[in-house]
Design a protein around this motif. Structure first.
Motif, short mmCIF file in Angstrom:
data_model
loop_
_atom_site.label_atom_id
_atom_site.label_comp_id
_atom_site.label_asym_id
_atom_site.label_seq_id
_atom_site.Cartn_x
_atom_site.Cartn_y
_atom_site.Cartn_z
N VAL A 127 -1.69 -1.80 -4.30
CA VAL A 127 -1.06 -2.24 -5.54
C VAL A 127 -1.70 -3.55 -6.00
CG1 VAL A 127 1.14 -2.89 -6.60
CG2 VAL A 127 1.07 -1.08 -4.89
N LYS A 128 -1.88 -3.68 -7.31
CA LYS A 128 -2.51 -4.89 -7.84
C LYS A 128 -1.72 -6.13 -7.45
CE LYS A 128 -0.51 -5.33 -12.44
NZ LYS A 128 -0.79 -5.41 -13.86
N TRP A 162 0.47 5.49 0.60
CA TRP A 162 -0.39 6.60 1.03
C TRP A 162 0.00 7.78 0.16
CZ3 TRP A 162 -0.68 8.65 6.76
CH2 TRP A 162 -1.80 9.46 6.90
N GLN A 163 -0.68 7.95 -0.97
CA GLN A 163 -0.30 8.92 -2.01
C GLN A 163 -0.61 10.35 -1.67
OE1 GLN A 163 -0.88 6.20 -5.90
NE2 GLN A 163 -2.66 7.33 -5.31
N ARG A 176 -3.39 3.77 -2.06
CA ARG A 176 -3.41 2.89 -3.23
C ARG A 176 -2.94 1.50 -2.83
NH1 ARG A 176 0.86 2.02 -7.01
NH2 ARG A 176 1.89 3.83 -6.15
N ILE A 214 0.84 -1.19 0.00
CA ILE A 214 0.00 0.00 0.00
C ILE A 214 0.88 1.24 0.00
CG2 ILE A 214 -1.71 1.30 1.34
CD1 ILE A 214 -1.60 -2.17 2.24
N GLU A 234 -6.18 -4.89 -10.49
CA GLU A 234 -5.79 -3.50 -10.78
C GLU A 234 -5.48 -2.81 -9.46
OE1 GLU A 234 -8.62 -1.23 -13.10
OE2 GLU A 234 -9.40 -3.06 -14.01
N ASP A 235 -4.80 -1.67 -9.54
CA ASP A 235 -4.59 -0.86 -8.34
C ASP A 235 -5.95 -0.35 -7.86
OD1 ASP A 235 -1.92 -1.29 -8.72
OD2 ASP A 235 -1.41 0.81 -9.09
N GLU A 265 -6.02 9.51 -0.02
CA GLU A 265 -5.86 8.58 -1.13
C GLU A 265 -4.80 7.53 -0.80
OE1 GLU A 265 -6.23 10.23 -5.20
OE2 GLU A 265 -4.27 9.29 -5.49
N ILE A 310 -7.88 2.38 -5.24
CA ILE A 310 -7.73 3.60 -4.45
C ILE A 310 -8.83 3.64 -3.39
CG2 ILE A 310 -7.67 6.13 -4.49
CD1 ILE A 310 -5.38 4.87 -6.07
N GLN A 352 -15.65 -2.43 -5.48
CA GLN A 352 -14.43 -2.66 -6.25
C GLN A 352 -14.44 -4.03 -6.95
OE1 GLN A 352 -12.27 -0.22 -6.54
NE2 GLN A 352 -13.10 1.09 -4.95
#
Length: 138
Positions: free
Chosen positions: A56-57, A47-48, A54, A45, A98-99, A52, A101, A87
């Motif tokens: 990761v796939k 923390w963008q 993310r 993961i 997929e990623d 947000e 969010i 999701q």
């Protein structure tokens, strides 16, 4: 007043105040990869931004949610199921394709392993430092 206070009869009641721990996003956190390897789930993961996170796939999700002591479905399981339904197009056989969010550390915990614990202490970097240690406001 002094005598009453000495015998544990204070005239002004003392109130206990508890502060909720606060966390803040910092730009330096955006480059740190946090891993989850707990409760039959594995993920990376980032923390963008402030709201947000993310996933990761390729993340593995917990397959079964825990029930309450009386056998009923708990709030964590219901919220985690709701997040997974939102999701669903990005998940196949309990693995993300997929990623994804999400908005918070708690949502990540609910999505991956149906919560049930303090996710701020579950997400750790490669040096075993928790996301809580990175973001706590002192």
């Amino acid at each position: 007043m002094l005598i009453l206070d000495q015998f544990m009869y204070p005239l002004i009641p003392k109130t206990k105040t508890f502060k909720k721990t606060q966390h803040r996003w910092k730009k330096s956190i955006a480059d740190v990869a946090f891993m989850v390897d707990a409760f039959d789930s594995k993920a990376t993961i980032f923390w963008q931004k402030r709201n947000e996170m993310r996933i990761v796939k390729g993340a593995t999700l917990r397959t079964k949610y825990p029930l309450n002591k009386d056998g009923s479905i708990g709030l964590d399981a219901r919220m985690g199921t709701q997040l997974r339904q939102e999701q669903a197009s990005k998940v196949e056989k309990f693995t993300t394709t997929e990623d994804i969010i999400l908005k918070s550390v708690n949502e990540v915990g609910l999505f991956l392993y149906f919560g049930g614990t303090n996710s701020w202490l579950v997400l750790k970097d490669v040096t075993n430092k928790t996301i809580d240690e990175y973001a706590i406001v002192k």
